[in-house]
Write a protein that holds these residues in place. Sequence first.
Motif, mmCIF file in Angstrom:
data_model
loop_
_atom_site.group_PDB
_atom_site.id
_atom_site.type_symbol
_atom_site.label_atom_id
_atom_site.label_comp_id
_atom_site.label_asym_id
_atom_site.label_seq_id
_atom_site.Cartn_x
_atom_site.Cartn_y
_atom_site.Cartn_z
ATOM 1 N N VAL A 277 -39.050 -20.566 13.203
ATOM 2 C CA VAL A 277 -38.488 -19.802 12.096
ATOM 3 C C VAL A 277 -37.948 -20.770 11.039
ATOM 4 N N VAL A 278 -38.321 -20.532 9.791
ATOM 5 C CA VAL A 278 -37.803 -21.313 8.674
ATOM 6 C C VAL A 278 -36.869 -20.427 7.865
ATOM 7 N N ASN A 279 -35.630 -20.869 7.736
ATOM 8 C CA ASN A 279 -34.618 -20.149 6.975
ATOM 9 C C ASN A 279 -34.731 -20.562 5.511
ATOM 10 N N MET A 280 -35.174 -19.646 4.651
ATOM 11 C CA MET A 280 -35.400 -19.965 3.253
ATOM 12 C C MET A 280 -34.110 -20.370 2.535
ATOM 13 N N GLU A 281 -32.999 -19.741 2.878
ATOM 14 C CA GLU A 281 -31.734 -20.099 2.231
ATOM 15 C C GLU A 281 -31.412 -21.575 2.446
ATOM 16 N N LYS A 282 -31.603 -22.040 3.673
ATOM 17 C CA LYS A 282 -31.279 -23.432 3.992
ATOM 18 C C LYS A 282 -32.255 -24.397 3.335
ATOM 19 N N VAL A 283 -33.538 -24.039 3.318
ATOM 20 C CA VAL A 283 -34.537 -24.900 2.684
ATOM 21 C C VAL A 283 -34.281 -24.996 1.181
ATOM 22 N N LEU A 284 -33.963 -23.879 0.548
ATOM 23 C CA LEU A 284 -33.683 -23.881 -0.886
ATOM 24 C C LEU A 284 -32.504 -24.780 -1.231
ATOM 25 N N LEU A 285 -31.447 -24.697 -0.440
ATOM 26 C CA LEU A 285 -30.278 -25.510 -0.716
ATOM 27 C C LEU A 285 -30.624 -26.995 -0.600
ATOM 28 N N ALA A 286 -31.352 -27.349 0.452
ATOM 29 C CA ALA A 286 -31.756 -28.749 0.629
ATOM 30 C C ALA A 286 -32.664 -29.211 -0.501
ATOM 31 N N ALA A 287 -33.537 -28.328 -0.976
ATOM 32 C CA ALA A 287 -34.475 -28.693 -2.038
ATOM 33 C C ALA A 287 -33.757 -28.969 -3.356
ATOM 34 N N GLN A 288 -32.564 -28.423 -3.510
ATOM 35 C CA GLN A 288 -31.769 -28.692 -4.714
ATOM 36 C C GLN A 288 -30.897 -29.931 -4.547
ATOM 37 N N ILE A 289 -30.273 -30.083 -3.379
ATOM 38 C CA ILE A 289 -29.299 -31.151 -3.181
ATOM 39 C C ILE A 289 -29.954 -32.491 -2.849
ATOM 40 N N ASP A 290 -30.904 -32.491 -1.925
ATOM 41 C CA ASP A 290 -31.422 -33.761 -1.399
ATOM 42 C C ASP A 290 -32.038 -34.674 -2.459
ATOM 43 N N PRO A 291 -32.797 -34.148 -3.429
ATOM 44 C CA PRO A 291 -33.370 -35.060 -4.428
ATOM 45 C C PRO A 291 -32.322 -35.750 -5.303
ATOM 46 N N ARG A 292 -31.113 -35.222 -5.325
ATOM 47 C CA ARG A 292 -30.054 -35.785 -6.162
ATOM 48 C C ARG A 292 -29.153 -36.749 -5.396
ATOM 49 N N ARG A 293 -29.368 -36.878 -4.098
ATOM 50 C CA ARG A 293 -28.550 -37.783 -3.294
ATOM 51 C C ARG A 293 -28.925 -39.237 -3.571
ATOM 52 N N PRO A 294 -27.971 -40.150 -3.416
ATOM 53 C CA PRO A 294 -28.286 -41.569 -3.583
ATOM 54 C C PRO A 294 -28.921 -42.181 -2.341
ATOM 55 N N SER B 179 -30.719 -40.942 1.885
ATOM 56 C CA SER B 179 -31.567 -39.951 2.566
ATOM 57 C C SER B 179 -30.764 -39.071 3.510
ATOM 58 N N ALA B 180 -29.495 -38.833 3.174
ATOM 59 C CA ALA B 180 -28.663 -37.944 3.982
ATOM 60 C C ALA B 180 -29.254 -36.536 3.987
ATOM 61 N N LEU B 181 -28.928 -35.786 5.028
ATOM 62 C CA LEU B 181 -29.483 -34.449 5.196
ATOM 63 C C LEU B 181 -28.480 -33.380 4.782
ATOM 64 N N THR B 182 -28.982 -32.273 4.277
ATOM 65 C CA THR B 182 -28.136 -31.122 3.982
ATOM 66 C C THR B 182 -27.760 -30.453 5.297
ATOM 67 N N PRO B 183 -26.473 -30.278 5.572
ATOM 68 C CA PRO B 183 -26.046 -29.716 6.853
ATOM 69 C C PRO B 183 -26.735 -28.392 7.178
ATOM 70 N N GLY B 184 -27.248 -28.300 8.388
ATOM 71 C CA GLY B 184 -27.877 -27.075 8.869
ATOM 72 C C GLY B 184 -29.309 -26.868 8.438
ATOM 73 N N ALA B 185 -29.849 -27.778 7.594
ATOM 74 C CA ALA B 185 -31.186 -27.558 7.036
ATOM 75 C C ALA B 185 -32.283 -28.378 7.710
ATOM 76 N N LYS B 186 -31.920 -29.369 8.515
ATOM 77 C CA LYS B 186 -32.901 -30.346 8.991
ATOM 78 C C LYS B 186 -34.124 -29.710 9.640
ATOM 79 N N ASP B 187 -33.925 -28.867 10.652
ATOM 80 C CA ASP B 187 -35.060 -28.306 11.386
ATOM 81 C C ASP B 187 -35.953 -27.463 10.491
ATOM 82 N N HIS B 188 -35.359 -26.758 9.546
ATOM 83 C CA HIS B 188 -36.117 -25.888 8.647
ATOM 84 C C HIS B 188 -36.931 -26.714 7.651
ATOM 85 N N VAL B 189 -36.316 -27.772 7.133
ATOM 86 C CA VAL B 189 -37.035 -28.659 6.229
ATOM 87 C C VAL B 189 -38.150 -29.388 6.984
ATOM 88 N N LEU B 190 -37.870 -29.812 8.211
ATOM 89 C CA LEU B 190 -38.900 -30.481 9.011
ATOM 90 C C LEU B 190 -40.134 -29.609 9.178
#
Length: 254
Positions: A11-28, A30-41
């Motif tokens: 199961v992929v949680n769209m809410e978690k993937v969306l949040l990671a897709a906004q935050i992760d590219p702006r990080r300095p 390769s830290a992960l967005t909490p709770g999103a790892k498995d869904h992004v993987l």
Amino acid sequence: MAAVPAQALPVVNMEKVLLAAQIDPRRPDSALTPGAKDHVLAVEQALQAKGFLAAQYVDGHFGTTTTTAYTNLQKSFGWTGLDTNGIPGETSLKRLGEGRFTVTAIVSAGSRITHQGKTINTRTKAMLDEAETRLGRTLTITQGSYNVGGDPDSAGTHDGGGALDISVNGMDNATRTDVVRKLREVGFAAWLRTPSQGNWPYHIHAMAVSDPHQSPAAWHQSGDYYLGKNGLANRGPDDGPSVTKRTWEEVMAR
């Protein structure tokens, strides 16, 4: 003998993937967005299987390389414009996940509507309504969404969905701050903009976090908001009131 049930798809949680897709590219980093790892993987593994992403980037971090891969996936569908913004929307996620994963916690921008003579979408309107209810006042929109090229000083943030500029005429500083606070409380990345920051009058700029119709410029602002930045090109520290950051879907779930 009883039939052996088919193995359930991840199961992929769209809410978690969306949040990671906004935050992760702006990080300095390769830290992960909490709770999103498995869904992004799961998304990255599917992108790799389709030849859009190299194995070394299948790491649960939805960074710039994954964003480019997702944009190329969207383009492979024959899509153009906002539909190739690199943000995982419902249709693209479900097509990517066919036979690989199912999609839950769907986030929809809804349909485009006209409100106060400006174009916004129904998700943004619902968020604005809730903020106005909490404030006990109606806010005046000076610029809405889907306004491609409408204001060059906006740097493309209003080209897609979820974007609002709000008048602060007649408000004292405490009221302005309270409006920004209430907008943030319902899921907007919001800031008071001043003439010293750019070629604009005093106003409030608000971006509906996790709107899948965001323009890339707006999506970068949403990520910067979560990282404690001011949403401007200088990426200075956030100058707005502190709140517990929640998306609209998290607000509704409470």
